[in-house]
Design an enzyme around this catalytic site. Structure first.
Site, mmCIF file in Angstrom:
data_model
loop_
_atom_site.group_PDB
_atom_site.id
_atom_site.type_symbol
_atom_site.label_atom_id
_atom_site.label_comp_id
_atom_site.label_asym_id
_atom_site.label_seq_id
_atom_site.Cartn_x
_atom_site.Cartn_y
_atom_site.Cartn_z
ATOM 1 N N ASP A 1 2.713 -14.207 10.216
ATOM 2 C CA ASP A 1 2.064 -13.005 9.691
ATOM 3 C C ASP A 1 2.264 -12.977 8.178
ATOM 4 O O ASP A 1 3.358 -12.687 7.692
ATOM 5 C CB ASP A 1 2.677 -11.767 10.358
ATOM 6 C CG ASP A 1 2.225 -10.461 9.722
ATOM 7 O OD1 ASP A 1 1.116 -10.438 9.150
ATOM 8 O OD2 ASP A 1 2.978 -9.463 9.803
ATOM 9 N N ASN B 1 1.768 -8.674 2.356
ATOM 10 C CA ASN B 1 1.726 -8.476 0.911
ATOM 11 C C ASN B 1 3.047 -8.790 0.223
ATOM 12 O O ASN B 1 3.065 -9.192 -0.942
ATOM 13 C CB ASN B 1 1.320 -7.031 0.606
ATOM 14 C CG ASN B 1 -0.117 -6.755 0.981
ATOM 15 O OD1 ASN B 1 -1.025 -7.402 0.493
ATOM 16 N ND2 ASN B 1 -0.325 -5.800 1.878
ATOM 17 N N THR B 2 4.155 -8.616 0.946
ATOM 18 C CA THR B 2 5.477 -8.827 0.364
ATOM 19 C C THR B 2 6.220 -9.986 1.013
ATOM 20 O O THR B 2 6.915 -10.744 0.343
ATOM 21 C CB THR B 2 6.328 -7.548 0.502
ATOM 22 O OG1 THR B 2 5.621 -6.450 -0.084
ATOM 23 C CG2 THR B 2 7.666 -7.701 -0.195
ATOM 24 N N ASN B 3 6.062 -10.121 2.334
ATOM 25 C CA ASN B 3 6.786 -11.139 3.090
ATOM 26 C C ASN B 3 5.856 -11.889 4.032
ATOM 27 O O ASN B 3 4.765 -11.420 4.362
ATOM 28 C CB ASN B 3 7.895 -10.500 3.941
ATOM 29 C CG ASN B 3 8.942 -9.797 3.121
ATOM 30 O OD1 ASN B 3 9.709 -10.433 2.413
ATOM 31 N ND2 ASN B 3 8.979 -8.474 3.209
ATOM 32 N N ILE C 1 -6.282 -7.350 9.130
ATOM 33 C CA ILE C 1 -6.076 -8.011 10.419
ATOM 34 C C ILE C 1 -4.761 -7.578 11.058
ATOM 35 O O ILE C 1 -4.634 -7.522 12.285
ATOM 36 C CB ILE C 1 -6.138 -9.549 10.246
ATOM 37 C CG1 ILE C 1 -6.451 -10.233 11.576
ATOM 38 C CG2 ILE C 1 -4.860 -10.095 9.641
ATOM 39 C CD1 ILE C 1 -7.882 -10.111 11.996
ATOM 40 N N ASP C 2 -3.767 -7.231 10.243
ATOM 41 C CA ASP C 2 -2.484 -6.780 10.784
ATOM 42 C C ASP C 2 -2.634 -5.460 11.534
ATOM 43 O O ASP C 2 -1.991 -5.246 12.571
ATOM 44 C CB ASP C 2 -1.440 -6.662 9.679
ATOM 45 C CG ASP C 2 -1.895 -5.798 8.508
ATOM 46 O OD1 ASP C 2 -3.112 -5.548 8.362
ATOM 47 O OD2 ASP C 2 -1.027 -5.379 7.717
ATOM 48 N N ARG C 3 -3.496 -4.580 11.038
ATOM 49 C CA ARG C 3 -3.716 -3.293 11.705
ATOM 50 C C ARG C 3 -4.340 -3.494 13.085
ATOM 51 O O ARG C 3 -3.948 -2.840 14.060
ATOM 52 C CB ARG C 3 -4.611 -2.399 10.848
ATOM 53 C CG ARG C 3 -3.999 -1.994 9.524
ATOM 54 C CD ARG C 3 -5.017 -1.289 8.637
ATOM 55 N NE ARG C 3 -5.478 -0.025 9.226
ATOM 56 C CZ ARG C 3 -6.528 0.651 8.768
ATOM 57 N NH1 ARG C 3 -7.237 0.174 7.750
ATOM 58 N NH2 ARG C 3 -6.874 1.792 9.340
ATOM 59 N N ASP D 1 2.849 1.489 10.956
ATOM 60 C CA ASP D 1 3.458 0.271 10.421
ATOM 61 C C ASP D 1 4.034 0.584 9.041
ATOM 62 O O ASP D 1 3.300 0.865 8.090
ATOM 63 C CB ASP D 1 2.410 -0.838 10.328
ATOM 64 C CG ASP D 1 3.021 -2.198 9.988
ATOM 65 O OD1 ASP D 1 4.184 -2.243 9.537
ATOM 66 O OD2 ASP D 1 2.332 -3.220 10.167
ATOM 67 N N THR E 1 4.639 -2.560 2.966
ATOM 68 C CA THR E 1 4.259 -2.335 1.572
ATOM 69 C C THR E 1 3.333 -1.126 1.485
ATOM 70 O O THR E 1 3.436 -0.294 0.583
ATOM 71 C CB THR E 1 3.558 -3.579 1.004
ATOM 72 O OG1 THR E 1 4.403 -4.720 1.207
ATOM 73 C CG2 THR E 1 3.274 -3.420 -0.473
#
Length: 253
Positions: free
Chosen positions: A6, A9-11, A102-104, A123, A126
């Site tokens: 996954d 934005n940060t990791n 896509i994460d949502r 969730d 970020t």
């Protein structure tokens, strides 16, 4: 064994699944990946070689490009991408489905497979996303707020004197110094926003059966948001695994 990746934005969150169970997981700071050479990808070679497939979901095109280049440098080719080789089998009932992160959608898929009914998915990353899944398993849309670190960073960068602070739950709501005032404002402001939004979603859509929280900062808020029914730390990785499983027939044909 499959490896779910996954790219955020940060990791980058990485999870290894065997017999449908998450057996290991870790995070890679995006800055580490950018600063390292492609041949020093911070994933054990044995983990990459033992995985039958590497499944990638990404909301960060720049980091995604670096990650793909890193895999190519070590001759890893068994890569499938959510939204390209792997179709998401969930109706997305918004104006422009292609613009939804896509994460949502993966969170919504995993949440619905977990509850089997209407669900609010929060969730904490970020950005904080709050999405609704209908009783039929449809992605209905949602809301996006700045995450706690994003808020702290913005306050520091957009003001002359306010410091950037690490946000955690303060002992008291009223800060006696600037740092605690910022912590309290961001922390309790986020708590109040989420409680109110969950209340309004239930009022607008009728009672939604479950509220699930995920993301790196989810546990930070566990004490103060009783509306949350379940904490599933790696919901997006679960969604990647489920999307892969639901496409196996097409992938093998």
């Amino acid at each position: 064994m499959i490896l779910a990746v996954d790219i955020g934005n940060t990791n980058i969150s990485v999870g290894s699944f065997s017999d449908k169970k998450l057996i290991s997981h870790f995070r890679i700071d995006n800055k580490v990946l950018i600063n390292q050479k492609a041949t020093t990808l911070p994933i054990k070679p044995s983990l990459l070689n033992e995985s039958k497939n590497i499944i990638i979901a990404s909301v960060n095109p720049d980091i995604e490009s670096v990650f793909y280049k890193s895999l190519a440098e070590i001759h890893i080719k068994k890569i499938l991408k959510i939204g390209r080789e792997i179709e998401l089998k969930i109706p997305i009932l918004v104006e422009n489905p292609q613009t939804v992160g896509i994460d949502r959608v993966l969170n919504a898929l995993a949440a619905y497979r977990n509850t089997g009914t209407s669900t609010i998915v929060i969730d904490f990353g970020t950005a904080i996303t709050i999405d609704v899944v209908s009783q039929k398993g449809e992605f209905m849309g949602g809301l996006i707020l700045p995450g706690i670190r994003t808020s702290a960073y913005a306050l520091n960068k957009q003001t002359a004197l306010l410091p950037e602070v690490n946000i955690k739950r303060p002992a008291k709501i009223i800060g006696k110094n600037v740092e605690d005032a910022i912590k309290g404002g961001i922390y309790f402001g986020t708590v109040g926003s989420i409680i109110h939004i969950v209340k309004e979603l239930n009022r607008s859509y009728g009672y939604l059966e479950y509220t699930i929280a995920t993301g790196g900062d989810a546990k930070t808020f566990k004490k103060d948001i009783p509306e949350i029914d379940k904490f599933i730390p790696y919901l997006t990785l679960e969604g990647i695994k489920l999307a892969f499983e639901e496409n196996l027939k097409n992938l093998n044909s």
